[in-house]
Structures are given as C-alpha cells and as structure tokens.
Design a protein around this motif. Structure first.
Motif, PDB file in Angstrom:
ATOM      1  N   SER A 241       0.818  -1.211   0.000  1.00 13.31           N
ATOM      2  CA  SER A 241       0.000   0.000   0.000  1.00 13.31           C
ATOM      3  C   SER A 241       0.856   1.267   0.000  1.00 13.31           C
ATOM      4  CB  SER A 241      -0.936   0.003   1.214  1.00 13.31           C
ATOM      5  OG  SER A 241      -0.212   0.147   2.422  1.00 13.31           O
ATOM      6  N   THR A 242       2.089   1.172   0.524  1.00 16.62           N
ATOM      7  CA  THR A 242       2.956   2.348   0.527  1.00 16.62           C
ATOM      8  C   THR A 242       3.429   2.699  -0.881  1.00 16.62           C
ATOM      9  OG1 THR A 242       5.033   1.103   0.858  1.00 16.62           O
ATOM     10  CG2 THR A 242       3.779   1.722   2.835  1.00 16.62           C
ATOM     11  N   ARG A 243       3.359   1.734  -1.787  1.00 20.18           N
ATOM     12  CA  ARG A 243       3.806   1.980  -3.162  1.00 20.18           C
ATOM     13  C   ARG A 243       2.688   2.541  -4.035  1.00 20.18           C
ATOM     14  NH1 ARG A 243       6.048  -4.182  -3.399  1.00 20.18           N
ATOM     15  NH2 ARG A 243       7.358  -4.057  -1.523  1.00 20.18           N
ATOM     16  N   ASN A 244       1.457   2.456  -3.562  1.00 20.54           N
ATOM     17  CA  ASN A 244       0.316   2.905  -4.357  1.00 20.54           C
ATOM     18  C   ASN A 244      -0.382   4.125  -3.773  1.00 20.54           C
ATOM     19  OD1 ASN A 244       0.592   0.696  -6.178  1.00 20.54           O
ATOM     20  ND2 ASN A 244      -0.447  -0.639  -4.719  1.00 20.54           N
ATOM     21  N   SER A 245       0.136   4.640  -2.678  1.00 23.34           N
ATOM     22  CA  SER A 245      -0.487   5.792  -2.041  1.00 23.34           C
ATOM     23  C   SER A 245      -0.065   7.087  -2.727  1.00 23.34           C
ATOM     24  CB  SER A 245      -0.118   5.849  -0.558  1.00 23.34           C
ATOM     25  OG  SER A 245      -0.562   7.045   0.038  1.00 23.34           O
ATOM     26  N   ARG A 246      -1.031   7.970  -2.976  1.00 26.60           N
ATOM     27  CA  ARG A 246      -0.708   9.260  -3.601  1.00 26.60           C
ATOM     28  C   ARG A 246       0.066  10.157  -2.647  1.00 26.60           C
ATOM     29  NH1 ARG A 246      -4.122  13.457  -2.186  1.00 26.60           N
ATOM     30  NH2 ARG A 246      -5.883  12.876  -0.840  1.00 26.60           N
ATOM     31  N   HIS A 247       0.072   9.793  -1.363  1.00 30.84           N
ATOM     32  CA  HIS A 247       0.785  10.600  -0.370  1.00 30.84           C
ATOM     33  C   HIS A 247       2.267  10.251  -0.288  1.00 30.84           C
ATOM     34  CE1 HIS A 247      -2.956  12.288   1.005  1.00 30.84           C
ATOM     35  NE2 HIS A 247      -3.436  11.100   1.330  1.00 30.84           N
ATOM     36  N   LEU A 295       7.574  11.314   1.583  1.00 29.88           N
ATOM     37  CA  LEU A 295       6.285  11.914   1.272  1.00 29.88           C
ATOM     38  C   LEU A 295       6.303  12.566  -0.103  1.00 29.88           C
ATOM     39  CD1 LEU A 295       5.225  13.669   4.606  1.00 29.88           C
ATOM     40  CD2 LEU A 295       4.237  11.608   3.620  1.00 29.88           C
ATOM     41  N   SER A 296       5.163  12.547  -0.757  1.00 31.04           N
ATOM     42  CA  SER A 296       5.026  13.272  -2.019  1.00 31.04           C
ATOM     43  C   SER A 296       4.885  14.761  -1.726  1.00 31.04           C
ATOM     44  CB  SER A 296       3.796  12.776  -2.782  1.00 31.04           C
ATOM     45  OG  SER A 296       2.615  13.066  -2.055  1.00 31.04           O
ATOM     46  N   THR A 297       5.153  15.575  -2.738  1.00 26.76           N
ATOM     47  CA  THR A 297       5.016  17.029  -2.578  1.00 26.76           C
ATOM     48  C   THR A 297       3.588  17.395  -2.223  1.00 26.76           C
ATOM     49  OG1 THR A 297       6.776  17.352  -4.213  1.00 26.76           O
ATOM     50  CG2 THR A 297       5.378  19.252  -3.699  1.00 26.76           C
ATOM     51  N   GLU A 298       2.644  16.717  -2.832  1.00 27.54           N
ATOM     52  CA  GLU A 298       1.232  16.976  -2.559  1.00 27.54           C
ATOM     53  C   GLU A 298       0.897  16.714  -1.097  1.00 27.54           C
ATOM     54  OE1 GLU A 298      -3.182  15.285  -3.938  1.00 27.54           O
ATOM     55  OE2 GLU A 298      -1.341  14.490  -4.845  1.00 27.54           O
ATOM     56  N   ALA A 299       1.444  15.622  -0.550  1.00 28.22           N
ATOM     57  CA  ALA A 299       1.173  15.282   0.848  1.00 28.22           C
ATOM     58  C   ALA A 299       1.768  16.322   1.792  1.00 28.22           C
ATOM     59  CB  ALA A 299       1.727  13.906   1.169  1.00 28.22           C
ATOM     60  N   GLU A 300       2.960  16.792   1.493  1.00 27.70           N
ATOM     61  CA  GLU A 300       3.593  17.802   2.331  1.00 27.70           C
ATOM     62  C   GLU A 300       2.795  19.097   2.323  1.00 27.70           C
ATOM     63  OE1 GLU A 300       7.562  18.100   0.851  1.00 27.70           O
ATOM     64  OE2 GLU A 300       8.297  16.403   2.035  1.00 27.70           O
ATOM     65  N   LEU A 301       2.271  19.477   1.141  1.00 25.54           N
ATOM     66  CA  LEU A 301       1.459  20.686   1.048  1.00 25.54           C
ATOM     67  C   LEU A 301       0.148  20.539   1.811  1.00 25.54           C
ATOM     68  CD1 LEU A 301       1.997  21.626  -2.717  1.00 25.54           C
ATOM     69  CD2 LEU A 301       3.011  22.713  -0.703  1.00 25.54           C
ATOM     70  N   ASP A 302      -0.352  19.305   1.890  1.00 28.42           N
ATOM     71  CA  ASP A 302      -1.590  19.034   2.622  1.00 28.42           C
ATOM     72  C   ASP A 302      -1.357  18.896   4.120  1.00 28.42           C
ATOM     73  OD1 ASP A 302      -2.984  19.087   0.255  1.00 28.42           O
ATOM     74  OD2 ASP A 302      -3.043  16.898   0.019  1.00 28.42           O
ATOM     75  N   GLY A 303      -0.093  18.989   4.552  1.00 26.19           N
ATOM     76  CA  GLY A 303       0.211  18.879   5.975  1.00 26.19           C
ATOM     77  C   GLY A 303       0.268  17.460   6.483  1.00 26.19           C
ATOM     78  N   MET A 304       0.401  16.491   5.585  1.00 23.61           N
ATOM     79  CA  MET A 304       0.495  15.097   6.001  1.00 23.61           C
ATOM     80  C   MET A 304       1.887  14.797   6.559  1.00 23.61           C
ATOM     81  SD  MET A 304      -2.433  13.638   5.471  1.00 23.61           S
ATOM     82  CE  MET A 304      -2.070  11.877   5.436  1.00 23.61           C
ATOM     83  N   ILE A 306       4.542  11.311   7.878  1.00 20.71           N
ATOM     84  CA  ILE A 306       4.735   9.865   7.723  1.00 20.71           C
ATOM     85  C   ILE A 306       3.900   9.070   8.732  1.00 20.71           C
ATOM     86  CG2 ILE A 306       6.408   7.981   7.922  1.00 20.71           C
ATOM     87  CD1 ILE A 306       6.641   9.434   5.324  1.00 20.71           C
ATOM     88  N   PRO A 307       3.868   9.441  10.028  1.00 16.14           N
ATOM     89  CA  PRO A 307       3.024   8.693  10.963  1.00 16.14           C
ATOM     90  C   PRO A 307       1.555   8.694  10.561  1.00 16.14           C
ATOM     91  CG  PRO A 307       4.568  10.075  12.153  1.00 16.14           C
ATOM     92  CD  PRO A 307       4.689  10.461  10.721  1.00 16.14           C
ATOM     93  N   LYS A 308       1.043   9.829  10.113  1.00 11.65           N
ATOM     94  CA  LYS A 308      -0.361   9.901   9.702  1.00 11.65           C
ATOM     95  C   LYS A 308      -0.627   9.003   8.503  1.00 11.65           C
ATOM     96  CE  LYS A 308      -1.396  14.607  11.325  1.00 11.65           C
ATOM     97  NZ  LYS A 308      -1.780  15.974  10.886  1.00 11.65           N
ATOM     98  N   VAL A 309       0.295   9.017   7.541  1.00  9.22           N
ATOM     99  CA  VAL A 309       0.110   8.209   6.331  1.00  9.22           C
ATOM    100  C   VAL A 309       0.104   6.726   6.681  1.00  9.22           C
ATOM    101  CG1 VAL A 309       1.134   7.541   4.132  1.00  9.22           C
ATOM    102  CG2 VAL A 309       1.062   9.953   4.786  1.00  9.22           C
ATOM    103  N   ILE A 310       1.076   6.289   7.494  1.00 14.15           N
ATOM    104  CA  ILE A 310       1.143   4.874   7.872  1.00 14.15           C
ATOM    105  C   ILE A 310      -0.110   4.470   8.630  1.00 14.15           C
ATOM    106  CG2 ILE A 310       2.385   3.181   9.269  1.00 14.15           C
ATOM    107  CD1 ILE A 310       4.969   4.638   8.616  1.00 14.15           C
ATOM    108  N   GLN A 311      -0.548   5.303   9.565  1.00 11.97           N
ATOM    109  CA  GLN A 311      -1.753   4.993  10.327  1.00 11.97           C
ATOM    110  C   GLN A 311      -2.973   4.886   9.415  1.00 11.97           C
ATOM    111  OE1 GLN A 311      -2.646   7.903  13.334  1.00 11.97           O
ATOM    112  NE2 GLN A 311      -4.200   6.652  14.319  1.00 11.97           N
ATOM    113  N   THR A 312      -3.068   5.791   8.429  1.00 14.30           N
ATOM    114  CA  THR A 312      -4.193   5.763   7.500  1.00 14.30           C
ATOM    115  C   THR A 312      -4.175   4.500   6.648  1.00 14.30           C
ATOM    116  OG1 THR A 312      -4.234   8.187   7.392  1.00 14.30           O
ATOM    117  CG2 THR A 312      -5.323   6.981   5.605  1.00 14.30           C
ATOM    118  N   LEU A 313      -2.993   4.139   6.150  1.00  9.14           N
ATOM    119  CA  LEU A 313      -2.890   2.946   5.314  1.00  9.14           C
ATOM    120  C   LEU A 313      -3.276   1.689   6.080  1.00  9.14           C
ATOM    121  CD1 LEU A 313       0.435   3.709   3.369  1.00  9.14           C
ATOM    122  CD2 LEU A 313      -1.910   3.923   2.535  1.00  9.14           C
TER     123      LEU A 313
END
Length: 321
Positions: A241-247, A295-304, A306-313
């Motif tokens: 899932s970490t390879r397919n996340s837009r974040h 993190l992707s640039t989009e995720a950084e701009l959204d304030g995401m 790494i902990p939030k992304v992993i928890q969401t996935l």
C-alpha cells in the motif's frame, strides 16, 4: 510446538535480566528498549533518533555492554574519513609489504554516535558492512562476526551541522526508533537519581548477561516462531500500500516486508510467544517503515506526515482474524 515453547521459557529469564539491567541505567523508555531488543534478535541494525539529551547514546551503550561481545564505538564528526572507520593499508618497512590495519568497525557490537554528523562519503563507508557484514579493501574481503550489529544515534536532520542519510543507507537499518522526551514522573526519577549521587550514567557496574552463543541461539529460535499465511499477506498488503499511495513518493521495498516479519517474530519471542499476532505487526509497522518512505510534494502541502500516512494505510487494510 510444545518443545519450542519450552525453549522460549528457558530464555525468558535472560530477557528479563536484560530489561532489568537496562532499567538500572535508563529511566523509562520501555517501548524503545523492547524495539531495540527485537531488532537485535532479528539480526538487524538500529537507528535511534531524538534531540540531544534524551539518553540515546546512554541507551545504546547500555544495551551494547549487556552482550558479552567485543564492543566498539565510533564518534562521527564532519572531518571523519572512510579510512577512519574501516581501516587503511599501511606500508611495513621491515617486510616491504602493505598490511591492513583494521578500523574501529571491526567489533561485534558497534555504537555509531551521531551518524549524521559525518558527510556522505563517510556514511557510505558503512554500506557494505551493514548489508553483507564484510569489508572489502584493495580486493581483499574481511568478514565480520555473525553477531555484528550497529546501533547508531542521530539528531533530527533539522539540527544544525547534520547531514541527511541517503535512502540506501536508511534502508539498511531494520528500524528507526524515535526517542522522545520523558514523562514528568520519569524526569523526576532522573533528578532524584542524580541528586542521590546515583551515577546511573556510568556503566562500570553493568555486566554482560547474554553471551554470543546465547544470542545466536535466541536468533535461531526465530525460525520456530509461527507466522500464519494470512499474516504474511497482511504484511505484504501494508508494504504494498505504501507503493500505491498518492501521499508517498517513494514506497517501501521487499526488504521492508522481510524486516517487518522478522521483527514481529522477535517481538513475539520477547513476549513469551511462539506465534505472531496482528498487534505485533501493527506495533512494528511505524519503526520499520518510517525511515523507508518519502512523502510526495502533494502530501507535504496538505500537511500530512509519515506517521499519519502509515496509520491511514493500516486502517484501510482488513485485519486477519
């Protein structure tokens, strides 16, 4: 299966001795201690990250001393050269030949203090020895002891005078552990010990409790820990899932899947079990994956983060029954 459980109980006393000895020196940090022990049992290298003064080096030194093996320490500085770490060829006037003088990395347990204080070329000196447990100098290969383990510390990359570790080297650490501030109660205990002249930051009283043979035997027990196929698929789903996340710009590699499985088995052993549970995998997902993701640039701009992304996935993946 019953025999395996008997073997696990035989090592329970040693594991508790390790925890007790660490507690005499390091106040609190039980989670960090369990993660370090799990990483060592899983034959991995550990990266401790935290601001100065939270006992990262003290913790690494304590764990290193508890293993009855040759201990080495390397203080990384901006002027450190690769030859200062690995060793160098020196000309012998008597024999008329060059001889290899081993560097401080030739030990069983190595404390690499402030690893991100040295520039990239010195950090890269650890690539081969961390992955293949050998050093190649002038076409000659020098193998390390099978229990060779690196425990490295680093300050956050935002700190002045630090160099970001390359992704290839970060991937060689089986996990990165964030060492946070102590609780008010734990900090009070630190002051109480200092005030009572309890020199808990001095390790002269620490004696080894685990021999190389015992550590090797404990590591060998990982093969007896049961991981159901459904849990293997659970690990694959998390990592994939970490390879397919837009974040996420850079996802985790198959090495991360292996690391997550092996550390989960080690954690089960530490808790006296011969089988892995979904809770083990979830508990270890962040320390095993956090340093392998970008993190992707989009995720950084959204304030995401790494902990939030992993928890969401993880929350989006069905947990095996």
């Amino acid at each position: 299966m019953e025999t395996v459980r008997t073997d696990i109980s035989a090592f329970a006393e040693k594991i508790q001795q390790l925890r007790n000895q660490i507690a005499t020196v390091v106040v609190g940090q039980e989670r960090t201690v369990d993660l370090i022990l799990a990483a060592i049992l899983a034959e991995g290298h550990v990266l401790l990250e935290g601001v100065p003064g939270v006992a990262k080096t003290l913790m690494a030194r304590t764990v290193s001393r508890l293993i009855d093996a040759q201990f080495g320490r390397i203080q990384f500085t901006p002027d450190l050269m690769p030859s200062d770490v690995l060793g160098t060829m020196v000309f012998n006037m008597k024999s008329g030949e060059f001889q290899f003088h081993k560097g401080p990395v030739f030990a069983d347990v190595i404390l690499v203090d402030e690893i991100n204080r040295a520039p990239a070329k010195t950090q890269a000196a650890l690539f081969e020895v961390m992955q293949e447990r050998q050093v190649t100098i002038d076409t000659n290969t020098y193998p390390m002891n099978p229990v060779f383990t690196i425990i490295a510390t680093q300050n956050p990359v935002e700190q002045e005078g630090t160099y970001k570790l390359p992704e290839a080297q970060l991937d060689r650490f089986i996990m990165k552990i964030n060492v946070g501030y102590p609780s008010p109660q734990e900090e009070f205990e630190v002051l109480y010990r200092h005030n009572g002249n309890n020199a808990f930051d001095q390790l002269s009283g620490i004696k080894p409790v685990v021999s190389i043979e015992e550590l090797t035997a404990m590591r060998g027990m990982l093969s007896h820990v049961v991981v159901e196929q459904s849990l293997m698929q659970y690990i694959v789903s998390i990592v994939h899932s970490t390879r397919n996340s837009r974040h996420i710009f850079l996802g985790a590699s198959p090495r991360a899947s292996v690391a997550l499985m092996q550390t989960s088995k080690a954690l089960a052993l530490l808790q006296g079990r011969d089988f892995v549970t979904p809770d083990d995998i979830q508990f270890l997902a962040y320390p095993v994956l956090c340093h392998r993701l970008i993190l992707s640039t989009e995720a950084e701009l959204d304030g995401m983060t790494i902990p939030k992304v992993i928890q969401t996935l993880i929350s989006q993946i069905e947990v095996p029954k």
